[in-house]
Write an enzyme that holds these catalytic residues in place. Structure first.
Site, PDB file in Angstrom:
ATOM      1  N   GLU A  35       0.878  -1.177   0.000  1.00 35.88           N
ATOM      2  CA  GLU A  35       0.000   0.000   0.000  1.00 35.88           C
ATOM      3  C   GLU A  35       0.908   1.217   0.000  1.00 35.88           C
ATOM      4  OE1 GLU A  35      -3.055  -0.145  -0.479  1.00 35.88           O
ATOM      5  OE2 GLU A  35      -3.652  -2.163   0.093  1.00 35.88           O
ATOM      6  N   CYS A  71      -2.853   8.724   2.316  1.00 32.46           N
ATOM      7  CA  CYS A  71      -2.453   8.188   1.020  1.00 32.46           C
ATOM      8  C   CYS A  71      -3.521   8.472  -0.030  1.00 32.46           C
ATOM      9  CB  CYS A  71      -2.161   6.697   1.119  1.00 32.46           C
ATOM     10  SG  CYS A  71      -3.402   5.746   1.979  1.00 32.46           S
TER      11      CYS A  71
END
Length: 536
Positions: free
Chosen positions: A287, A321
Site C-alpha cells: 500500500e 495516502c
C-alpha cells in the site's frame, strides 16, 4: 490567544506539562492507556519482553515536546519474539475460525471502550485533529465487526471433475506469520485492517510500527491484553516490535519465517521491501504512494464537489495516502471552481491549530521533514511554471509552538510537471484544466501512481465512462464522492506505483491464507486426467 497548558498523565504517578499556545477544550489522559515515561519495545500479546536497545523519544508535532520514550529492541530480542510467534502459530491455526472471530469481536469491544483515549493519543502523536483520531479508532472497531462475519465465510469453491465419481474443490488454510509494517499517518487503523483479517485466517502477526508513532502501537497492545488473556489466546499471536531500522530493517523483510509481509509507506520503501521479499519468493501486500485526482465536470454539483475536494486535500493536513493531490476541472467552469476553492481555503485555513481543540480543522504536519517536503514542492513547481494561488507558507509566531503548521496550497499547474507527477505528502493541490471527458481521464491516468480517483458529474454517460475499462486506472474510482474516506467493506489498494495490494474488505482476506485444490477419488479405480491410461 493566551497560552494554555495540557497535563498529560504518564503511568501511575508522573505528569508532564506540555505548553500549548492554543485554547484547550479537552483533557487528555495517558494513564488509561498505560503509557509509561519509558516503555518496552516488544509485546507478544499479554507479555512484554525486556528490551535493551537504544532509547528513543516520541515527539508531539504540536509543539515538538517529548510525550514518552521507548526502549528499542535488539536482534536477540527479535529472535525471542519470533520464537514465540512460531510456537503460537502451531496452536492458533487449529482454533476454529469462528472462535478466532469471537476473539476479534472482543478486541473490537475493548477498542470501543478506549476509543476516546486512543483517539486523543493518535491526535497528539500524529497531529491529525481529534475528530479524525476518533474516526481512525472507529475504523478499527468496524473492521473487527467485519472480520467476525468473515470468520464464518472463509469459503472455497466446489468444481465438477472431468473424471467420474470424483469430487474437486478448493479451500483456504492459514499462511503463517504475517509481517506488518505500518506508517505514521494511520498509526493504528492499518494494523487493524491487517491484523484482524490475519487473526481470523489463523495467522499470527508481527507488527513493526512507524518510529514516528510508537506510543500508538504500544497503547493498542495494552488495550487488547485483557481480551487475549481472558480468551487464553496463545502468547505470540499478536506481536509488536519497536526497533531502529539499522537494527531491524532489510533483515525483517528477508526473514523467511514470514511468508507474507504487508507494507504501508512510500513507493521507494515498497520497492525495496518487495524486492527483498521477492528474492525469497515470499508474498507482499503493498500500500504505497498515491497521486489522487478529482475530476470536476461542467455537469457537476459544484457545492458538493468543492466541499469534498477541500476535505480531501486538507484533511489530516494532506497526509493521507488518499488525499486529493490534483483537481482536473472542465475549462468552461475552471475560473468559477478556482475562485470557490480559494474562498473555501480562506475559510478553513482560519482554523489551523492545535488538533485537540474542537474548533480546529487542520492540525500540523508530522515533523520538520514533512514541512521541508512541502516547501520544496511549492518552490519547485513554481520554477516549472506553476502559479501559486493560495497558501504555501509555514506558520510561526507565539501562536504556533512548532514550525510544523503550514497553510495548505493551491497551485495552477500542468500535469506533466515533475512535481505534479510526484506525490508530496502534504496539503498541496494542483489545478489543471481539461476540455473533454476523454482528456480528463487521460490526465487522471497519466501519473505513475494509481490509488484513488473520482469524478463529480450528474451526467450518466460521463460517470459510466469514468468507471469503464477505458476510464480510471486506479484501484479506487468514485462518482460524486471524494478521493479520501474509503469504507472498510471494500478492498483498499491501488495499481501501478501504488503497489497492487489489497487490504480490508471484499475478498482481501484471501491473501492472508494459502489456497489448496483438493480432488477425492471415490470410484475405486485409478483414473488419470486428460483420459490418459497407464496399464502395467
Amino acid at each position: 490567544m493566551l497560552p494554555s497548558c495540557i497535563y498529560v498523565q504518564l503511568g501511575s504517578n508522573i505528569c508532564i506539562q506540555v505548553l500549548l499556545t492554543f485554547r484547550i477544550t479537552m483533557k487528555f489522559n495517558l494513564k488509561n492507556l498505560e503509557i509509561e515515561p519509558l516503555n518496552l519495545g516488544i509485546s507478544t500479546g499479554t507479555g512484554w519482553i525486556e528490551t535493551h536497545g537504544d532509547e528513543t523519544s516520541s515527539y508531539s508535532p504540536v509543539d515538538n515536546s517529548v510525550i514518552a520514550k521507548v526502549k528499542n529492541a535488539t536482534l536477540e530480542e527479535y529472535e525471542l519474539l519470533m520464537k514465540k510467534a512460531s510456537e503460537a502459530y502451531l496452536k492458533w491455526r487449529t482454533v476454529p475460525a469462528p472462535k478466532r472471530g469471537e476473539v476479534v469481536r472482543q478486541i473490537g469491544e475493548a477498542l470501543r471502550k478506549r476509543k476516546e483515549d486512543l483517539g486523543y493519543l493518535v491526535s497528539l502523536e500524529m497531529g491529525k485533529i481529534y475528530e479524525e483520531g476518533l474516526g481512525e479508532v472507529q475504523e478499527m472497531i468496524d473492521i473487527c465487526e467485519f472480520a467476525v462475519g468473515q470468520s464464518r465465510l472463509l469459503n472455497g469453491a466446489t468444481m465438477h471433475s472431468e473424471r467420474p465419481e470424483h469430487r474437486m474443490y478448493d479451500q483456504y488454510h492459514p499462511i503463517g506469520i504475517v509481517g506488518l509494517i505500518t506508517a505514521y499517518n494511520f498509526p493504528v487503523s492499518v494494523w487493524a485492517w491487517n491484523a484482524m483479517l490475519a487473526a481470523i485466517a489463523g495467522d499470527v502477526i508481527v507488527w513493526k510500527p512507524s518510529s514516528k508513532t510508537p506510543l500508538c502501537a504500544i497503547a493498542v497492545q495494552k488495550i487488547i491484553e485483557n481480551t487475549l488473556r481472558e480468551n487464553n489466546v496463545p502468547e505470540g499471536v499478536f506481536n509488536m516490535i519497536i526497533a531502529k531500522s539499522s537494527v531491524l530493517g532489510d533483515n525483517f523483510a528477508a526473514d523467511k519465517r514470514m511468508p507474507l509481509v504487508s507494507v504501508t509507506g512510500s513507493t521507494e520503501v515498497g520497492r525495496k521491501v518487495a524486492s527483498i521479499v521477492a528474492k525469497r519468493l515470499g508474498k507482499t501486500i503493498l500500500e504505497l504512494g498515491g497521486n489522487n485526482a478529482v475530476i470536476i465536470s461542467k455537469h457537476a454539483d459544484l457545492d458538493m464537489a468543492i466541499q469534498s475536494t477541500v476535505f480531501g486535500s486538507v484533511g489530516t493536513c494532506g497526509q493521507r495516502c488518499t488525499s486529493t493531490r490534483r483537481v482536473i476541472v472542465q475549462e468552461t467552469i475552471y475560473e468559477d471552481v478556482r475562485n470557490r476553492l480559494i474562498s473555501a481555503y480562506d475559510n478553513v485555513c482560519s482554523r489551523i491549530g492545535n488538533p485537540l481543540d474542537k474548533e480546529t480543522l487542520i492540525g500540523p504536519l508530522v515533523d520538520e521533514s514533512a514541512v521541508k517536503s512541502f516547501r520544496y514542492a511549492i518552490d519547485q513547481v513554481q520554477k516549472e511554471g506553476g502559479k501559486l494561488l493560495f497558501g504555501g507558507t509555514v506558520l510561526d509566531g507565539s501562536e504556533y509552538p512548532s514550525h510544523n503548521f503550514v497553510v495548505p496550497a493551491i497551485v495552477e499547474a500542468e500535469n506533466h510537471y515533475k512535481m505534479v507527477q510526484t506525490e508530496t505528502f502534504a496539503p498541496v493541490i494542483y489545478l489543471i484544466r481539461y476540455k473533454t471527458i476523454e482528456d480528463a481521464i487521460r490526465i487522471n491516468n497519466d501519473v505513475p501512481q494509481g490509488l484513488s480517483s473520482c469524478i463529480f458529474t450528474e451526467n450518466l454517460a460521463e460517470s459510466e465512462k469514468f468507471l469503464s475499462e477505458t476510464g480510471s486506472d486506479c484501484g479506487i474510482a468514485n462518482v460524486n464522492l471524494g478521493t479520501s474516506g474509503a469504507e472498510i467493506g471494500g478492498a483498499f489498494g491501488g495499481e501501478k506505483d501504488t503497489g497492487g495490494g489489497r487490504e480490508s474488505g471484499s475478498d482481501a482476506w484471501k491473501i492472508y491464507m494459502r489456497r489448496q485444490t483438493n480432488t477425492i477419488n471415490f470410484s475405486g479405480q485409478t483414473a488419470l486426467a486428460q483420459g490418459i491410461t497407464c496399464d502395467f
